[in-house]
Design a protein around this motif. Structure first.
Motif, PDB file in Angstrom:
ATOM      1  N   LEU A 183       0.860  -1.176   0.000  1.00  0.00           N
ATOM      2  CA  LEU A 183       0.000   0.000   0.000  1.00  0.00           C
ATOM      3  C   LEU A 183       0.899   1.228   0.000  1.00  0.00           C
ATOM      4  CD1 LEU A 183      -2.650   1.613   0.309  1.00  0.00           C
ATOM      5  CD2 LEU A 183      -2.469   1.264   2.797  1.00  0.00           C
ATOM      6  N   PHE A 184       0.859   1.991  -1.094  1.00  0.00           N
ATOM      7  CA  PHE A 184       1.637   3.222  -1.161  1.00  0.00           C
ATOM      8  C   PHE A 184       0.704   4.387  -0.842  1.00  0.00           C
ATOM      9  CE2 PHE A 184       3.972   0.412  -4.084  1.00  0.00           C
ATOM     10  CZ  PHE A 184       5.254   0.530  -3.543  1.00  0.00           C
ATOM     11  N   ILE A 185       1.144   5.236   0.079  1.00  0.00           N
ATOM     12  CA  ILE A 185       0.354   6.434   0.405  1.00  0.00           C
ATOM     13  C   ILE A 185       1.272   7.639   0.205  1.00  0.00           C
ATOM     14  CG2 ILE A 185      -1.031   7.645   2.138  1.00  0.00           C
ATOM     15  CD1 ILE A 185      -1.218   4.947   3.668  1.00  0.00           C
ATOM     16  N   ALA A 186       0.834   8.580  -0.637  1.00  0.00           N
ATOM     17  CA  ALA A 186       1.688   9.745  -0.899  1.00  0.00           C
ATOM     18  C   ALA A 186       0.878  11.018  -0.751  1.00  0.00           C
ATOM     19  CB  ALA A 186       2.258   9.666  -2.309  1.00  0.00           C
ATOM     20  N   GLY A 187       1.554  12.076  -0.300  1.00  0.00           N
ATOM     21  CA  GLY A 187       0.931  13.395  -0.215  1.00  0.00           C
ATOM     22  C   GLY A 187       1.785  14.379  -0.987  1.00  0.00           C
ATOM     23  N   GLY A 188       1.174  15.151  -1.896  1.00  0.00           N
ATOM     24  CA  GLY A 188       1.891  16.202  -2.632  1.00  0.00           C
ATOM     25  C   GLY A 188       3.122  15.677  -3.336  1.00  0.00           C
TER      26      GLY A 188
ATOM     27  N   ILE B 136      -2.582   5.227  -2.999  1.00  0.00           N
ATOM     28  CA  ILE B 136      -3.528   6.274  -2.618  1.00  0.00           C
ATOM     29  C   ILE B 136      -2.738   7.584  -2.589  1.00  0.00           C
ATOM     30  CG2 ILE B 136      -5.118   7.129  -0.851  1.00  0.00           C
ATOM     31  CD1 ILE B 136      -5.531   4.279   0.099  1.00  0.00           C
ATOM     32  N   TYR B 137      -3.146   8.518  -3.444  1.00  0.00           N
ATOM     33  CA  TYR B 137      -2.373   9.751  -3.588  1.00  0.00           C
ATOM     34  C   TYR B 137      -3.234  10.962  -3.271  1.00  0.00           C
ATOM     35  CZ  TYR B 137       0.545  13.362  -5.704  1.00  0.00           C
ATOM     36  OH  TYR B 137       1.289  14.491  -5.921  1.00  0.00           O
ATOM     37  N   SER B 138      -2.779  11.710  -2.272  1.00  0.00           N
ATOM     38  CA  SER B 138      -3.515  12.888  -1.830  1.00  0.00           C
ATOM     39  C   SER B 138      -2.828  14.154  -2.331  1.00  0.00           C
ATOM     40  CB  SER B 138      -3.535  12.878  -0.296  1.00  0.00           C
ATOM     41  OG  SER B 138      -3.873  14.128   0.204  1.00  0.00           O
TER      42      SER B 138
ATOM     43  N   GLU C 222      -1.665   8.211 -15.169  1.00  0.00           N
ATOM     44  CA  GLU C 222      -2.684   7.649 -16.077  1.00  0.00           C
ATOM     45  C   GLU C 222      -2.224   6.285 -16.579  1.00  0.00           C
ATOM     46  OE1 GLU C 222      -5.845   8.319 -16.897  1.00  0.00           O
ATOM     47  OE2 GLU C 222      -5.577   9.818 -15.310  1.00  0.00           O
ATOM     48  N   ALA C 223      -0.947   6.201 -16.976  1.00  0.00           N
ATOM     49  CA  ALA C 223      -0.410   4.938 -17.505  1.00  0.00           C
ATOM     50  C   ALA C 223      -0.421   3.863 -16.411  1.00  0.00           C
ATOM     51  CB  ALA C 223       1.003   5.146 -18.037  1.00  0.00           C
ATOM     52  N   LEU C 224      -0.168   4.274 -15.172  1.00  0.00           N
ATOM     53  CA  LEU C 224      -0.143   3.294 -14.064  1.00  0.00           C
ATOM     54  C   LEU C 224      -1.515   2.682 -13.820  1.00  0.00           C
ATOM     55  CD1 LEU C 224       2.035   4.633 -11.089  1.00  0.00           C
ATOM     56  CD2 LEU C 224       2.419   2.604 -12.482  1.00  0.00           C
ATOM     57  N   LYS C 225      -2.565   3.492 -14.086  1.00  0.00           N
ATOM     58  CA  LYS C 225      -3.925   3.008 -13.829  1.00  0.00           C
ATOM     59  C   LYS C 225      -4.233   1.738 -14.625  1.00  0.00           C
ATOM     60  CE  LYS C 225      -5.944   7.364 -12.391  1.00  0.00           C
ATOM     61  NZ  LYS C 225      -6.657   8.568 -12.789  1.00  0.00           N
ATOM     62  N   GLU C 226      -3.502   1.551 -15.724  1.00  0.00           N
ATOM     63  CA  GLU C 226      -3.683   0.332 -16.542  1.00  0.00           C
ATOM     64  C   GLU C 226      -3.111  -0.889 -15.813  1.00  0.00           C
ATOM     65  OE1 GLU C 226      -4.833   0.511 -19.936  1.00  0.00           O
ATOM     66  OE2 GLU C 226      -5.398   2.535 -19.243  1.00  0.00           O
ATOM     67  N   LYS C 227      -2.167  -0.637 -14.891  1.00  0.00           N
ATOM     68  CA  LYS C 227      -1.422  -1.756 -14.290  1.00  0.00           C
ATOM     69  C   LYS C 227      -1.743  -2.003 -12.836  1.00  0.00           C
ATOM     70  CE  LYS C 227       2.435  -0.702 -17.330  1.00  0.00           C
ATOM     71  NZ  LYS C 227       3.500   0.232 -17.441  1.00  0.00           N
ATOM     72  N   ILE C 228      -2.034  -0.956 -12.084  1.00  0.00           N
ATOM     73  CA  ILE C 228      -2.286  -1.130 -10.641  1.00  0.00           C
ATOM     74  C   ILE C 228      -3.497  -0.299 -10.239  1.00  0.00           C
ATOM     75  CG2 ILE C 228       0.166  -1.533 -10.087  1.00  0.00           C
ATOM     76  CD1 ILE C 228       0.151   1.389  -8.932  1.00  0.00           C
ATOM     77  N   ASP C 229      -3.921  -0.491  -8.990  1.00  0.00           N
ATOM     78  CA  ASP C 229      -5.081   0.238  -8.484  1.00  0.00           C
ATOM     79  C   ASP C 229      -4.629   1.616  -7.962  1.00  0.00           C
ATOM     80  OD1 ASP C 229      -7.425   0.987  -7.365  1.00  0.00           O
ATOM     81  OD2 ASP C 229      -7.615  -0.719  -5.995  1.00  0.00           O
TER      82      ASP C 229
END
Ligand code: HEM
Length: 376
Positions: free
Chosen positions: A261-266, A289-291, A305-312
């Motif tokens: 689970l990756f969580i990133a801010g800014g 999850i990116y805030s 956008e490209a990542l959305k093809e590969k991961i959630d």
């Protein structure tokens, strides 16, 4: 070696350090910079003003005092700090300077309560702690891809969002490899500044075939503006040279983690991009999850956008959709967490995760600031 009696003296000063620790380290920095202004070439003056750095140093010294019977326990902390020290070119000969002014500051702040016994015990214990750092850093210097700061040419500069630029830099002589999650450290001399300024910036890609890539966010505005980030954002251009020290950092993927689970801010998304790049193709279950406040502050748009093809991938535009909270993480309790963002973001995410039942050893994090100043 400290005697049992000296160890007891150190333990006895823990409550005093808890109360006066930051006061001592603030006094220490003031005295040290008065006597050694050349060290202003090394220390981030913004962290001094904000108080994060004195707090981080005080907490580290306190942790060392608490663990006097088992100094090994603070080794992971020493390693994290050691990476920063190595990247900044802190050398063994600097340690006695820090020791001298730390002791003077203890004497100054504690006044008559700083007895001869206390001062002697702390002088010896500081020497012991310093040796642990020096030994850890010696190996890091050996393993570093190059010595000190080396010139790199800026070969690309791209605006990723209103306030974030990505630099690609190249040095044809050096051989190096970067690991996902690491940072490089730049040395610049902003206009009107008497001193060099050093800053760490996360690497955004592990692919260095076309140069080394890192992202810089323009920090603050007006009188509060970040001197280095504004200098880099506005003044450093394609064709210019920038001094960089070898990649460093212990915010790394554990290859045995399969549910991530990756969580990133800014701008905290930067090292996370390189980690996802590394994790892709290794049959991992990956959630990001990116805030970020709004669309204009969103960097890496095409890559995400490209990542959305590969991961959630879930991008939370907080101005429109509200901030993250514990329930956003609830479904991922089996995952290993990799978290990166500002100090405040990090602090609140860690608390949310803990409230949801995540264990601290499940949470890997890299704040953009002194790690020890975070309260967990
Ligand atoms: C950073 C502790 C010795 C220079 C730090 C940090 C800690 C720390 C906790 C913050 C790390 C982070 O960003 O997460 C210590 C301790 C020392 C020691 C406990 C002695 C045992 C030294 C020495 C020097 C030095 C000898 C060089 C004179 C720095 C610098 C930074 C730093 C330049 C980055 C701070 C900034 O620019 O904001 N150290 N340190 N440290 N340390 Fe040390």
């Amino acid at each position: 070696m400290l005697t049992e009696q000296e160890k007891d003296i150190i333990k006895g000063t823990v409550p005093v350090l808890e109360e006066y620790g930051t006061g001592i380290t603030k006094t220490f920095y003031r005295k040290m910079f008065e006597a050694h202004p050349e060290l202003l070439n090394m220390f981030n003056q913004t962290n001094q003003k904000v108080g994060d750095q004195p707090e981080a140093l005080a907490k580290t010294v306190l942790a060392a005092a608490r663990h006097i019977d088992n100094l090994e326990a603070i080794l992971p902390v020493v390693i994290g700090i050691g990476h920063k020290h190595r990247a900044l070119n802190v050398k063994p000969e600097h340690y006695p300077i820090v020791g001298k002014y730390l002791l003077e500051a203890i004497k100054h702040v504690l006044g008559p309560n700083a007895t001869e016994d206390i001062l002697i015990a702390w002088e010896k214990y500081y020497g012991q702690i310093a040796q642990v750092f020096i030994d850890v850093e010696k190996n890091m210097y050996k393993e570093a891809d190059w010595d000190g700061f080396q010139p790199f040419e800026v070969i690309n500069k791209e605006l990723l969002s209103d306030d974030i630029v990505r630099f690609t830099v190249k040095n044809d002589v050096l051989n190096f490899a970067v690991r996902a999650g690491q940072y490089i450290t730049v040395k610049v001399k902003p206009e009107n500044s008497e001193y060099d300024a050093l800053r760490h910036y996360s690497i955004s890609s592990i692919d260095t075939s076309n140069g080394l890539q890192f992202a810089v966010r323009r920090e603050g505005k007006g009188d509060e503006k970040g001197v280095v980030s504004h200098h880099m954002f506005n003044e450093l251009n394609i064709g210019d040279t920038v001094e960089i020290s070898a990649p460093a950092g212990d915010f790394l993927l554990d290859p045995s983690d399969d549910h991530l689970l990756f969580i990133a801010g800014g701008v905290g998304i930067t090292p996370i991009m390189s980690m996802i790049e590394e994790a892709l193709g290794n049959n991992k279950s990956i959630k990001l999850i990116y805030s970020v406040r709004n669309e204009s502050e969103l960097p890496f748009k095409e890559e995400l956008e490209a990542l959305k093809e590969k991961i959630d991938v879930e991008v939370r535009l907080t101005h429109e959709q509200g901030r993250l909270s514990g329930k956003d993480f609830r479904d991922y309790i089996e995952h290993s967490v990799y978290l990166c963002g500002s100090m405040d973001f990090m602090q609140s995410m860690i608390h949310f995760l803990q409230d949801e039942g995540f264990e601290m050893d499940q949470i890997n994090y890299e704040p953009f600031g002194p790690k020890m100043s975070i309260s967990i």
